[in-house]
Write an enzyme that holds these catalytic residues in place. Structure first.
Site, PDB file in Angstrom:
ATOM      1  N   LYS A  83      -2.726   7.845   1.607  1.00 12.28           N
ATOM      2  CA  LYS A  83      -3.711   8.569   0.794  1.00 12.28           C
ATOM      3  C   LYS A  83      -4.228   9.802   1.541  1.00 12.28           C
ATOM      4  CE  LYS A  83      -7.649   5.825   2.261  1.00 12.28           C
ATOM      5  NZ  LYS A  83      -8.886   5.195   1.859  1.00 12.28           N
TER       6      LYS A  83
ATOM      7  N   ARG B 239     -16.270  -2.848  -3.828  1.00 15.48           N
ATOM      8  CA  ARG B 239     -15.893  -1.532  -4.353  1.00 15.48           C
ATOM      9  C   ARG B 239     -15.156  -1.659  -5.677  1.00 15.48           C
ATOM     10  NH1 ARG B 239     -12.948   2.265  -0.103  1.00 15.48           N
ATOM     11  NH2 ARG B 239     -11.105   1.017  -0.569  1.00 15.48           N
TER      12      ARG B 239
ATOM     13  N   TYR C  36     -25.320  30.873  18.882  1.00 13.15           N
ATOM     14  CA  TYR C  36     -26.353  31.157  17.887  1.00 13.15           C
ATOM     15  C   TYR C  36     -27.609  30.334  18.148  1.00 13.15           C
ATOM     16  CZ  TYR C  36     -22.613  33.321  15.191  1.00 13.15           C
ATOM     17  OH  TYR C  36     -21.587  34.116  14.778  1.00 13.15           O
TER      18      TYR C  36
ATOM     19  N   MET D 171     -18.584  28.910  14.192  1.00 15.20           N
ATOM     20  CA  MET D 171     -17.627  28.706  13.098  1.00 15.20           C
ATOM     21  C   MET D 171     -16.168  28.867  13.573  1.00 15.20           C
ATOM     22  SD  MET D 171     -17.594  30.460   9.399  1.00 15.20           S
ATOM     23  CE  MET D 171     -16.425  30.010   8.152  1.00 15.20           C
TER      24      MET D 171
HETATM   25  C1  LIG Z   1      -7.762  -0.133   0.190  1.00 14.27           C
HETATM   26  C2  LIG Z   1      -7.338   0.303   1.537  1.00 14.27           C
HETATM   27  N1  LIG Z   1      -6.353  -0.355   2.165  1.00 14.27           N
HETATM   28  C3  LIG Z   1      -5.939  -0.008   3.406  1.00 14.27           C
HETATM   29  C4  LIG Z   1      -6.513   1.064   4.061  1.00 14.27           C
HETATM   30  C5  LIG Z   1      -6.013   1.409   5.449  1.00 14.27           C
HETATM   31  O1  LIG Z   1      -7.016   1.262   6.391  1.00 14.27           O
HETATM   32  P1  LIG Z   1      -6.746   1.710   7.915  1.00 14.27           P
HETATM   33  O2  LIG Z   1      -6.558   3.172   7.887  1.00 14.27           O
HETATM   34  O3  LIG Z   1      -7.978   1.291   8.622  1.00 14.27           O
HETATM   35  O4  LIG Z   1      -5.525   0.983   8.344  1.00 14.27           O
HETATM   36  C6  LIG Z   1      -7.541   1.785   3.448  1.00 14.27           C
HETATM   37  C7  LIG Z   1      -8.163   2.893   4.157  1.00 14.27           C
HETATM   38  O5  LIG Z   1      -9.263   3.288   3.974  1.00 14.27           O
HETATM   39  C8  LIG Z   1      -7.966   1.393   2.152  1.00 14.27           C
HETATM   40  O6  LIG Z   1      -8.959   2.034   1.517  1.00 14.27           O
END
Ligand SMILES: Cc1ncc(COP(=O)(O)O)c(C=O)c1O
Length: 357
Positions: free
Chosen positions: A30, A122, A256, A303
């Site tokens: 992701k 969630r 700054y 920055m």
């Molecule tokens: C639903 C879900 N599974 C697995 C993972 C993987 O977690 P990690 O990056 O700690 O291995 C995530 C990461 O946020 C997640 O949201």
């Protein structure tokens, strides 16, 4: 000279192999593969025998299918674009009982993984009774085209925590769900729960589970500190350059708004061409940078620049490393800078030059 974000491809693959060992991994890709680049990550993971991927975005899931025609792709967020799921053969979570009753007619021919809510709260079915309700309703559904229940999954919200009992609680609750369903004859092609922390804590994949759903370890960061440093290696380097070295006197304010006050005469400050606009977190700038193999304190963050206090050995055009395998993202996670993924996600891929070596 421009700051660079670069990945050593051989080291990335080597790490992924080391993390995978002989286990079956669902790679979490992701957020553009934790900013390593979706195309790059899918290519490298596929090379080392990972063929199952998960993401939270339908757009990314479609892109994975384009990159990998035979992969198993699991979408962790529920969506409503059912035709796209069918067209691209994307598996999807079942996020709640109400979603099921509202959409089971629309979900025909889609591979579904039943999600158990557990302590994270969630998403997911709230109890084993809700899971069984779906399984039984689905079984009794006489339609010729129905959704396919292929998976069972949960996400642990506390696997990175060691000082509280919550991981043990969520783990035990989940294993009870899995064991009960299996002992009652329910079968699933895929069962998965473990993020990186749980995968390491359990020394591999839990009983009855087909996959560990691993993210951050595959990207080179340890989810918790007691894992041996050399069992996970970071392939990412983020570096800038010394533009010039300036000398300031005791009492001079630099940066700054009085950001840093020199404490001695002849203080040498390297002006470096990387800053928060490139994604260096303010919390990270409370620590050091690596120049010619030695760590020097960062004194002020701007920055597009930072000041690093150096000695006479440092000169214009020297490289200034913010992250590599000797000064790792996970080191700063454990120093409280921010989560591994938070530091990685902050990187600005529009301003940094991106290189794969
Ligand atoms: C639903 C879900 N599974 C697995 C993972 C993987 O977690 P990690 O990056 O700690 O291995 C995530 C990461 O946020 C997640 O949201």
């Amino acid at each position: 000279m421009t700051a660079i974000w670069s990945v050593d491809t051989a080291s990335f693959c080597d790490n992924a192999k080391r993390v995978k060992q002989n286990n079956t991994i669902m790679a979490v890709v992701k957020n553009n593969a934790y900013h390593y680049g979706l195309e790059f990550a899918i290519e490298q993971f596929s090379k080392i025998g990972i063929d199952t991927f998960s993401t939270t975005s339908l757009k990314e899931a479609v892109r994975i299918r384009e990159l990998s025609p035979n992969a198993t792709i699991f979408l962790m967020n529920a969506v409503y674009d059912f035709d796209t799921l069918r067209e691209y053969r994307i598996h999807m979570t079942l996020p709640s009982l109400s979603y099921y009753y509202e959409h089971f007619n629309n979900l025909y021919d889609i591979s579904i993984h039943l999600e158990y809510e557990n302590l994270l709260h969630r998403s997911g079915l709230k109890s084993i009774d809700e899971i069984k309700e779906v399984l039984q309703h689905h079984h009794q559904n006489q339609q010729s085209h129905k959704m396919n229940i292929v998976g069972l999954w949960t996400h642990f919200g506390y696997a990175d925590e060691f000082d509280v009992p919550d991981y043990q609680i969520e783990r035990d609750a989940w294993l009870e769900v899995v064991d009960t369903l299996i002992s009652e004859g329910y079968m699933f092609e895929m069962i998965h729960a473990q993020n990186s922390a749980s995968y390491y804590r359990e020394n591999g994949v839990l009983n009855h589970h087909t996959h560990a759903r691993v993210g951050i370890a595959l990207y080179g960061s340890r989810p918790y500190q007691s894992i041996a440093k050399d069992s996970i290696q970071q392939s990412l380097t983020v570096k800038g350059n010394v533009i010039q070295v300036r000398e300031v006197s005791k009492g001079d304010y630099c940066g700054y708004s009085f950001a840093y006050e020199a404490t001695k005469d002849h203080t040498k400050l390297a002006v470096v061409d990387i800053g928060y606009g490139d994604g260096i977190l303010k919390t990270r700038a409370k620590h050091e940078a690596l120049i010619n193999g030695k760590r020097y304190p960062i004194r002020a963050l701007m920055m597009s620049h930072m000041f690093v206090e150096v000695d006479d050995s440092i000169h214009a055009r020297d490289e200034v490393i913010l992250y590599n395998n000797d000064i790792r993202v996970d080191e700063y996670t454990f120093k409280g800078v921010g989560a591994n993924s938070e530091q990685l996600s902050a990187m600005n891929h529009h301003s940094l030059i991106k290189e794969y070596r």
